[in-house]
Design an enzyme around this catalytic site. Structure first.
Site, mmCIF file in Angstrom:
data_model
loop_
_atom_site.group_PDB
_atom_site.id
_atom_site.type_symbol
_atom_site.label_atom_id
_atom_site.label_comp_id
_atom_site.label_asym_id
_atom_site.label_seq_id
_atom_site.Cartn_x
_atom_site.Cartn_y
_atom_site.Cartn_z
ATOM 1 N N GLY A 86 76.162 42.911 -67.154
ATOM 2 C CA GLY A 86 74.772 43.029 -66.698
ATOM 3 C C GLY A 86 74.727 43.634 -65.306
ATOM 4 N N GLY A 164 72.770 45.802 -79.272
ATOM 5 C CA GLY A 164 73.723 46.634 -78.542
ATOM 6 C C GLY A 164 75.132 46.204 -78.895
ATOM 7 N N ARG A 165 76.075 46.440 -77.968
ATOM 8 C CA ARG A 165 77.469 46.066 -78.236
ATOM 9 C C ARG A 165 77.610 44.597 -78.600
ATOM 10 N NH1 ARG A 165 77.605 48.653 -73.444
ATOM 11 N NH2 ARG A 165 78.782 50.597 -73.238
ATOM 12 N N ILE A 166 77.038 43.732 -77.745
ATOM 13 C CA ILE A 166 77.211 42.296 -77.954
ATOM 14 C C ILE A 166 76.402 41.826 -79.156
ATOM 15 C CG2 ILE A 166 76.886 40.006 -76.931
ATOM 16 C CD1 ILE A 166 77.521 41.279 -74.181
ATOM 17 N N ARG A 246 70.154 36.899 -70.437
ATOM 18 C CA ARG A 246 69.843 36.533 -69.056
ATOM 19 C C ARG A 246 68.726 35.505 -69.095
ATOM 20 N NH1 ARG A 246 73.982 38.111 -67.680
ATOM 21 N NH2 ARG A 246 74.561 39.718 -66.177
ATOM 22 N N ASP A 270 72.952 29.814 -72.808
ATOM 23 C CA ASP A 270 74.131 29.956 -71.940
ATOM 24 C C ASP A 270 73.698 30.506 -70.588
ATOM 25 O OD1 ASP A 270 76.909 29.897 -71.271
ATOM 26 O OD2 ASP A 270 77.047 32.058 -71.649
ATOM 27 N N HIS A 294 76.734 29.255 -68.358
ATOM 28 C CA HIS A 294 77.007 30.697 -68.352
ATOM 29 C C HIS A 294 78.504 30.994 -68.524
ATOM 30 C CE1 HIS A 294 75.342 34.814 -66.876
ATOM 31 N NE2 HIS A 294 76.266 34.964 -67.807
ATOM 32 N N GLY A 296 79.780 32.652 -71.265
ATOM 33 C CA GLY A 296 79.914 33.651 -72.332
ATOM 34 C C GLY A 296 81.225 34.407 -72.358
#
Length: 329
Positions: A86, A164-166, A246, A270, A294, A296
């Site tokens: 991010g 997206g990617r994640i 986020r 998270d 957080h 991840g």
């Protein structure tokens, strides 16, 4: 030797980072490093002091890099390398204006974050933290047919906001659980969605039809506060909400209302605002809300690779060469 000492470029690192990166940095021998040597975030004052005259900055998502910081750095600053996927903590317009390059660490944390998202979804839907607590506090008596029942993925509809990617990596991991439909929404339809039979739908459709909603978009002015009263009111009362993107994408007051009134079944987060979440926060009083700190991307190997990549980005920016993962501004 002594001759080159004056030519060393100055680098400021805002935190202790995994050794993998620091080894690469010292081996390169092109910079003089000053580092905020703590596991806790650098204070604003120390950040403004530490960055003075720096050619390069290696920062974390807890460091707000705005015009004031860039001014404090002065004209030498060529590169900002962030140890994150991010970049909502970076004032991109200000950075672009000054022609400073930016490195980030996108691909290396995809698998770890997707894995954690699936773990959080299962833990929330199947009430694992509650179950652990009942075992410890003596709440576990004889077997009861409806005690601690939750929701399963088999035959369900999953909605991913931001494929997206994640988001894609999460979808790939969820499909083998027997998910019946995979809906996704975002700015544009994604060709790679075909791999998971993803259906591109308007956000409203996703919200009202999904049994599990997974938020994995980036934080932008459009997504800020997107999950609000109106969003939660469209969800099924049996639906589970998961956010690993986020914290600011969610209106936490509205989420609390939705969870405490039974408007939605459960939520797993998270990410929060602020981070850390105060221990007396109302969300933490709810049994149907699972909050993680957080974590991840928190596997040893992922953090090591992130550290190495952030340093390689930093070195590329300092030396005017290619950066392995440059953010196109």
């Amino acid at each position: 030797g002594m001759q080159s000492a004056g030519k060393l470029m100055k680098v400021f690192i805002t935190r202790r980072i995994p050794q993998e990166g620091l080894k690469i940095l010292s081996a390169a021998g092109v910079c003089e490093v000053s580092q905020w040597d703590s596991d806790e975030p650098v204070s604003r004052a120390d950040l403004l002091k530490g960055i003075q005259g720096a050619h390069g900055l290696l920062c974390l998502l807890s460091d707000k890099i705005d015009a004031e910081v860039l001014e404090a750095a002065g004209p030498n600053l060529k590169v900002i390398s962030t140890l994150s996927v991010g970049f909502d903590h970076l004032a991109i317009d200000e950075i672009k204006k000054r022609g400073i390059r930016v490195g980030y660490t996108p691909d290396v944390l995809t698998d770890a974050t997707a894995e954690l998202t699936v773990a959080l979804l299962l833990a929330t839907a199947r009430r694992l933290p509650e179950g652990v607590e009942e075992v410890k506090n003596g709440g576990w008596s004889s077997w009861k047919p409806l005690w601690l029942c939750g929701y399963g993925l088999s035959g369900s509809t999953v909605g991913v906001i931001g494929l997206g990617r994640i988001g894609m990596a999460i979808a790939q991991r969820l499909m083998p659980f027997g998910v019946k439909r995979l809906l996704y929404s975002g700015r544009t339809a994604k060709p790679h969605a075909a791999e998971v039979n993803g259906e591109f739908v308007p956000l409203d459709t996703l919200v009202s039809e999904s049994d599990f909603i997974v938020v994995s978009c980036s934080l932008t002015p459009e997504t800020q506060g997107m999950c609000d009263k109106s969003f939660f009111s469209k969800m099924k009362p049996t639906a589970v909400f998961i956010n690993t993107s986020r914290g600011a994408v969610v209106n936490q007051e509205h989420l609390y209302e939705a969870l405490s009134s039974g408007q939605i079944a459960a939520a797993g987060l998270d990410v929060t605002t602020p981070e850390p979440l105060p221990t007396n926060h109302q969300l933490l009083t709810l049994k149907n809300c699972v909050v993680l700190p957080h974590i991840g991307s928190a596997t040893y190997s992922t953090r090591g690779v992130m550290s190495a990549l952030a340093v390689q980005n930093l070195l590329g920016g300092l030396q005017g060469t290619d950066m392995p993962s440059e953010l196109t501004l």
